[in-house]
Design an enzyme around this catalytic site. Structure first.
Site, PDB file in Angstrom:
ATOM      1  N   ARG A 268      53.915 -16.347  -8.015  1.00  9.13           N
ATOM      2  CA  ARG A 268      52.991 -16.425  -9.145  1.00  9.13           C
ATOM      3  C   ARG A 268      53.700 -15.865 -10.377  1.00  9.13           C
ATOM      4  NH1 ARG A 268      50.028 -12.177 -10.734  1.00  9.13           N
ATOM      5  NH2 ARG A 268      49.750 -11.272  -8.671  1.00  9.13           N
ATOM      6  N   HIS A 272      47.562 -12.495 -12.128  1.00  5.76           N
ATOM      7  CA  HIS A 272      46.613 -12.941 -11.107  1.00  5.76           C
ATOM      8  C   HIS A 272      45.507 -13.748 -11.767  1.00  5.76           C
ATOM      9  CE1 HIS A 272      44.157 -12.907  -7.512  1.00  5.76           C
ATOM     10  NE2 HIS A 272      43.160 -12.407  -8.210  1.00  5.76           N
ATOM     11  N   TYR A 281      52.796  -3.618 -12.488  1.00  7.72           N
ATOM     12  CA  TYR A 281      53.173  -3.483 -11.080  1.00  7.72           C
ATOM     13  C   TYR A 281      54.363  -4.350 -10.676  1.00  7.72           C
ATOM     14  CZ  TYR A 281      50.113  -7.623 -10.724  1.00  7.72           C
ATOM     15  OH  TYR A 281      49.528  -8.851 -10.892  1.00  7.72           O
TER      16      TYR A 281
END
Length: 376
Positions: A268, A272, A281
Site C-alpha cells: 500500500r 490506509h 509508522y
C-alpha cells in the site's frame, strides 16, 4: 498448483518478496515459471496492453478520489495505489456471472466488474448507502466491516452449489483481515462444504499501522492448507501472475474441486485511508523500495521491450484516463444532497414498521430545527 515453498518466518516488510511466484520481474523482464505460465498462454501484446490500460484507469480513479477528499468533497477515501495488479489481474479472470465480494479498497475490482464513475464517489460522499446495484454487476457492496465479506462469499458459493451451476464467488480482503474470526470461519465452511469460493488476500504489508511481520510470523498463504484449502503465493505487483493464479483458482472451483486461497504480496503506497498518516509508522526508504516495484511501470517496461508500447498507445491511455477522471470529478461535484429524511429510504425492499417508527422520530427531530436558518 499448490503452495510448495518452505514455510519460514516472514522477513521484514520491505524484503519479503522473494518467496513468491511471478511472471514479470520488477524491471519488466519475463520470468520462467512453467506452472504459472500455462494459465496465461493466450495473453498476447494486445491483452497485455488492455491490462495496462485497466491499471492506469484505476490509478486515475484513485488519484481523483484522494484529491476530492482533500478538497472536502468526499468524507473519506481508501487509496489503492500500488495494488492495481492484484485487483485487475484477479478480476479479469472472473466471468461476468461470477460474484465478487470486495472490501472497501478494491477500486480496481469494481472497475472491472462495471462500476460507473459515480459509483466510486457517491457513497464516500455520504449521498447514498450504496451506489451500484450489486446484481447489475454481480459485485457486492464494498464491505467496511473487516472480513465480513468472506462469510458472505462462502454463503453465496454454497448457494451456487445448490443451484448446480459452475459460477464462483471471489472475496477480497487484506492481511489484517486474515487475523479476523470471520475470515477463518469462512474458510472452515468453504472447506467443509467444498464451496466454489476463492479467497484473495491482498497482503499490502500493513494493517493500518500494524506490520504484517508482527501479526503473521509465517506466510499467510500457509494458513489455508490447515483448513484443507490449496493456496498459492504470488507477486501481487505482477498482473500476469495474479491473472494466472485466479485462473488456476477458478478452474478448480468450476470443476467442483472446492475453494482456493491466493496471497498476493503487494504494498500500500498511500495511507490506509485519507484519515491516516503513514509517515508516523513507515520509513520512507521502505516506501521507495516498493515504488521501484510499481506494477504499472513493470508492464510498461515489458511492452516496450516487445515493441508494443509507443507514443500513440500512451496518448490513447492518457486520454481515456483524463476522460474518466473528469467523469469521476463531475459525479462528485455535481452530486445533489437529498433531504436528510431520505437516509431511511431503501433500507428495506418492502415496508417495515421499524423503519416507519424511525422515520417518524427522525422527522420530529428535523422539525425541531425549523426556523433556525431564518434566525441566523
Amino acid at each position: 498448483m499448490t503452495m510448495t515453498h518452505t514455510l519460514t518466518p516472514t522477513a521484514d516488510v520491505d524484503t519479503d518478496i522473494d518467496d513468491v511466484a511471478r511472471l514479470i520481474d520488477s524491471d519488466g523482464s519475463r520470468v520462467d515459471d512453467a506452472e504459472l505460465e500455462r494459465w496465461v498462454t493466450d495473453v498476447d501484446a494486445s491483452m497485455l496492453r488492455d491490462l495496462y490500460r485497466d491499471m492506469m484507469l484505476v490509478r486515475r480513479i484513485d488519484t481523483e478520489g484522494v484529491a476530492l477528499q482533500r478538497q472536502g468533497q468526499l468524507g473519506l477515501w481508501a487509496p489503492c495505489q500500488g495494488q492495481e495488479a492484484t485487483q485487475i489481474g484477479t478480476a479479469r479472470a472472473l466471468r461476468p456471472d461470477d460474484f465478487a465480494f470486495p472490501s472497501y479498497r478494491e477500486t480496481g475490482v469494481c472497475h472491472v466488474r462495471g462500476a460507473q464513475p459515480q459509483d466510486f464517489v457517491l457513497a464516500w460522499r455520504g449521498e447514498v448507502h450504496s451506489t451500484y446495484d450489486p446484481y447489475a454487476i454481480n459485485t457486492a457492496t464494498p464491505q467496511i466491516i473487516i472480513g465480513a465479506q468472506t462469510l458472505h462469499a462462502v454463503g453465496y458459493a454454497m448457494g451456487i452449489q445448490r443451484d448446480g451451476t459452475d459460477q464462483v464467488a471471489a472475496t477480497y480482503f487484506g492481511d489484517g483481515a486474515s487475523s479476523q474470526g470471520d475470515v477463518n470461519e469462512a474458510m472452515v465452511f468453504a472447506s467443509s462444504f467444498g464451496a466454489p469460493a476463492i479467497f484473495v488476500c491482498s497482503n499490502n504489508q500493513w494493517a493500518i499501522s500494524e506490520p504484517v511481520a508482527v501479526q503473521a510470523k509465517f506466510p499467510i498463504a500457509g494458513r489455508a492448507p490447515g483448513f484443507g484449502i490449496p493456496s498459492m503465493r504470488v507477486d501481487g505487483n505482477d498482473v500476469l501472475a495474479c491473472l494466472a493464479a485466479m485462473r488456476w483458482a477458478t478452474d478448480r472451483a468450476r470443476r467442483g474441486d472446492g475453494p482456493s486461497f491466493i496471497e498476493a504480496v503487494t504494498y500500500r503506497i498511500g495511507p490506509h485511508t485519507t484519515s491516516d498518516d503513514p509517515t508516523r509508522y513507515r520509513d520512507k526508504d521502505e516506501v521507495e523500495f516498493w515504488r521501484r516495484r510499481d506494477p504499472i511501470a513493470r508492464v510498461e517496461a515489458l511492452l516496450r521491450s516487445e515493441g508494443a508500447f509507443d507514443d500513440e498507445f500512451a496518448a490513447s491511455v492518457a486520454d481515456a484516463a483524463d476522460r474518466l477522471g473528469a467523469a469521476v470529478r463531475s459525479a462528485a461535484l455535481g452530486a445533489v444532497t437529498r433531504p436528510a429524511i431520505e437516509v431511511l429510504d431503501d433500507v428495506y425492499a418492502e415496508p417495515h414498521t421499524g423503519i416507519d417508527e424511525e422515520r417518524a422520530w427522525f422527522q420530529a427531530y428535523l422539525d425541531g430545527f425549523e426556523g433556525e436558518e431564518d434566525a441566523r
